[in-house]
Design an enzyme around this catalytic site. Structure first.
Site, PDB file in Angstrom:
ATOM      1  CD  GLU A   7      -2.637   0.804   2.622  1.00  0.00           C
ATOM      2  OE1 GLU A   7      -3.015   2.096   3.131  1.00  0.00           O
ATOM      3  OE2 GLU A   7      -3.193  -0.070   2.765  1.00  0.00           O
ATOM      4  CG  ASP A   8       1.496   3.161   2.948  1.00  0.00           C
ATOM      5  OD1 ASP A   8       0.886   3.479   2.479  1.00  0.00           O
ATOM      6  OD2 ASP A   8       1.187   2.780   4.415  1.00  0.00           O
TER       7      ASP A   8
ATOM      8  CG  ASP B  30      -3.514  -1.541  10.668  1.00  0.00           C
ATOM      9  OD1 ASP B  30      -2.396  -1.162  10.604  1.00  0.00           O
ATOM     10  OD2 ASP B  30      -4.767  -1.052  10.034  1.00  0.00           O
TER      11      ASP B  30
END
Length: 717
Positions: free
Chosen positions: A122-123, A183
């Site tokens: 994702e990052d 998370d």
């Protein structure tokens, strides 16, 4: 980025240390950050930064292969290098913290590996293909499952569609949701750096979606801390009051729970039962709930006693000794060992009292039950391991310990299967998002039995309509009735835990659901299926009746106007001489809230305010006329009874109506169709307030499964 951190100058609301579980300690983010900045270790050597993760992991899995963790950390640290959290720590501290939470809960190596990598795709520039090549398909699937969809592609629908994607992925592997819950817990712990409005938005999403999912997956250790963190953000005044109650109780010299615990240890020691008796403090939200329920709190209200034993039989032995040697509160006894909850939870619940009125609640369970009660599906280790591998895993249930009902397959619990089924039919994102919130808000489930020996898991409050769609899907459109515990019942009947339900199905493939079923449908699957059918089969519009102005209300035959009485029963504001008639589409009676519309010839037609024709005429620009009921309570109304065909039904039904004082003006019985008979009665009642009682009496006639006021669909013309 997907994780936030706390600015030390603006700490967020966090539960005091007294309420935190030892299994979920806070980690020193700055120490982890320094370790990460030192760079990657030499090949083959475990990085210092994951030392506490490894320690927690080995406590549950002493023989675990740690090489995947080492490689996952190296990739995560190198790919996130240079990225910082808003608090100033290196970004790697977030996946490390999430992984520690899962390691403390007992997650196996594959889950921890994916957790370390959960934000890389994702990052960072890491791709799913790279994850698959280096760590295998399982890890790739888990990482993909928790990776958010891009706002640039989905806009405002990105968040709900990400949840849909995660739920679908969870349907194939529950470990996806385990990682997401951990998370969110770490992000909630470190939410103080965010603006208050963003804190509130994230807390509400957590409350409405993540906490119910944690409950359904049985991960109580995560659920309770999430509840407290959300409580602190959304209800700060009540949170602070609860905190003061807990602090004040902790400062008291006497502790009745400790005295109860000592007495229990003595009882069990004398009986020769090996057991551990612990004081289990309530978390903040639990204390708050108890205070609202009981008012002023006493010492025992701030916690419960937990008795841990080795075997199932020991649980009942402990129960027997406590009930023999102490004063039991019988109404508090519950056996969740013989009848486990749908979310894997097993325990005996009881309570004992002493002379001064103090009552201590007691939980009795085995060590393995306690592990599952805290960690839920996470405690299953690898739930997808083969039979041989599963038997060799420490703590795994043997073949004779198979779970039953909704627990036969803990990797695909019944509630999740139902959720996945209806989400496929959700027509749009908004419907999915709102329906998911409603579904997850139903926090209690019941089990009903089918005649063939199968079971259906349904939310509390479900009806026979819900059972039909749960069992047959859209084929339930053909349902014509039900038997509950052997007796004929209406489809609106609310089911109770343990009921046996036999659904009666028609043979006509063109059968259609009744529009009234929507009123009795509680499950998303039932509502969406009925709504979809109704959307594709709109009811034909009927033109609104026109009336000869020379005719008065009393001139209109009952077959044309189901409801009539003297003109003085309705008053038209500003028009005392106006002719009035009662609309046949909604059959208003005294006490109904009504409105009127002028029609051709100077007449005023009176409708119930909730009538669909009112909305259509208002939308078309028709002006409403103020009307009100006069003193007359007498009414004429048309009722429709739906029933199964049987001998003497008509005689029994009309007798029941006569006993309630109803005068039958006219009656029509349609020919039977697929074992169903439709009766239409126009009746005169001396008092409209008696109408609900009459309708109940008609429904109580054997074979009658629904009675409603006549509803005709009128157009706005």
């Amino acid at each position: 980025m997907s994780a936030e951190a706390t600015n030390p100058a603006t700490p967020g609301p966090v539960a005091p240390a007294t309420t935190r579980r030892r299994s979920l300690p806070r980690i020193d983010l700055r120490r982890l950050g320094r370790a990460a900045l030192l760079g990657s270790p030499a090949r083959g050597r475990l990085p210092d930064a994951i030392g506490h993760v490894v320690e927690a992991h080995r406590a549950h899995h002493p023989d675990a292969d740690l090489e995947p963790l080492r490689r996952a950390y190296v990739l995560a640290e190198s790919s996130h290098r240079g990225q910082m959290r808003k608090s100033g720590e290196p970004y790697i501290t977030h996946p490390l913290a999430v992984t520690l939470i899962l390691a403390e809960l007992g997650a196996e190596t594959t889950t921890l590996t994916a957790s370390l990598l959960h934000d890389t795709v994702e990052d960072t520039d890491v791709t799913l293909e790279q994850v698959r090549e280096q760590f295998g398909e399982e890890v790739r699937y888990l990482v993909d499952g928790v990776t958010k969809l891009e706002k640039v592609d989905y806009g405002a629908a990105a968040e709900p569609e990400t949840f849909r994607k995660m739920l679908v992925a969870t349907g194939s592997d529950v470990r996806v949701m385990s990682i997401k819950l951990a998370d969110r817990l770490h992000n909630m712990r470190t939410l103080g750096v965010m603006r208050p409005e963003k804190q509130e938005r994230i807390a509400k999403i957590t409350r409405d979606f993540l906490i119910p999912l944690a409950e359904r997956l049985g991960v109580q250790a995560l659920k309770t801390e999430l509840e407290d963190l959300v409580f602190a953000i959304l209800r700060p005044e009540e949170y602070e009051h609860t905190r003061e109650l807990i602090v004040d109780n902790a400062s008291r010299a006497d502790d009745p729970l400790a005295e109860f615990a000592d007495a229990m240890r003595a009882v069990l020691r004398e009986a020769g039962i090996q057991a551990e008796v612990l004081i289990r403090p309530r978390h903040f939200v639990s204390v708050h709930r108890v205070s609202r329920k009981r008012g002023e709190l006493r010492g025992c209200d701030f916690g419960r006693l937990l008795v841990l034993v080795n075997e199932d039989a020991d649980c009942y032995a402990v129960l027997g000794e406590l009930h023999t040697c102490m004063t039991p509160v019988v109404s508090e006894f519950k056996d969740f060992i013989a009848v486990p909850k749908f979310n894997l939870y097993q325990s005996l619940h009881t309570a004992v009292a002493r002379a001064d009125g103090q009552v201590a609640e007691v939980l009795i369970r085995t060590h393995q039950m306690h592990k599952v009660a805290e960690a839920g599906v996470v405690a299953l280790g690898n739930p997808y391991a083969g039979p041989q591998e599963e038997q060799t895993r420490e703590g795994a249930p043997a073949d004779g310990d198979r779970l039953d009902g909704e627990r036969v397959d803990p990797t695909r619990p019944g509630w999740l299967s139902r959720l996945l089924a209806w989400q496929e039919a959700a027509p749009d994102t908004d419907t999915f998002w709102s329906t998911l919130r409603e579904d997850l808000a139903q926090d209690r489930e019941i089990t009903v039995f089918r005649p063939d020996g199968g079971t259906l898991g349904l939310p509390d409050g479900a009806t026979c309509v819900d059972a039909a769609y749960a069992q047959y899907g859209e084929d339930a459109h053909a349902c014509i009735g039900a038997r509950v515990n052997g007796r004929l019942a209406t489809l609106s009947t609310v089911l109770r835990d343990g009921d046996t339900v036999q659904l009666l199905m028609g043979q006509d493939p063109a059968s259609e659901p009744s529009r009234e079923w929507l009123e009795h449908a509680h499950t998303p699957a039932a509502r969406i299926a009925i709504q979809r059918w109704l959307a594709t089969h709109p009811a034909p519009a009927e033109p609104e009746e026109t009336v000869d102005p020379a005719r008065t209300v009393t001139d209109i035959p009952a077959t044309d106007t189901p409801l009539s009485r003297p003109d003085t029963a309705i008053t038209v504001a500003g028009r005392p001489d106006a002719g009035v008639r009662l609309a046949g589409c909604c059959t208003p009676v005294p006490a109904d809230e009504v409105t009127g519309f002028a029609v051709r010839g100077g007449m005023v037609t009176v409708h119930r305010v909730e009538c669909a024709a009112v909305a259509r005429m208002t939308d078309a620009g028709r002006a409403a006329v103020d009307v009100s009921w006069g003193d007359t309570t007498e009414c004429r109304v048309t009722l429709v009874a739906e029933s199964f065909g049987r001998p003497h039904l008509l005689a029994d039904l009309t007798e029941a109506m006569a006993l309630e004082g109803a005068e039958i003006v006219s009656a029509t019985v349609e020919p039977p169709s697929q074992q169903r008979v439709r009766h239409t009665y126009t009746i005169q009642l001396p008092d409209a307030g008696h109408l609900p009682t009459l309708m109940r009496a008609m429904r109580n006639v054997p074979g009658v499964y629904d009675v409603s006021r006549a509803q005709h669909h009128a157009s706005a013309s």
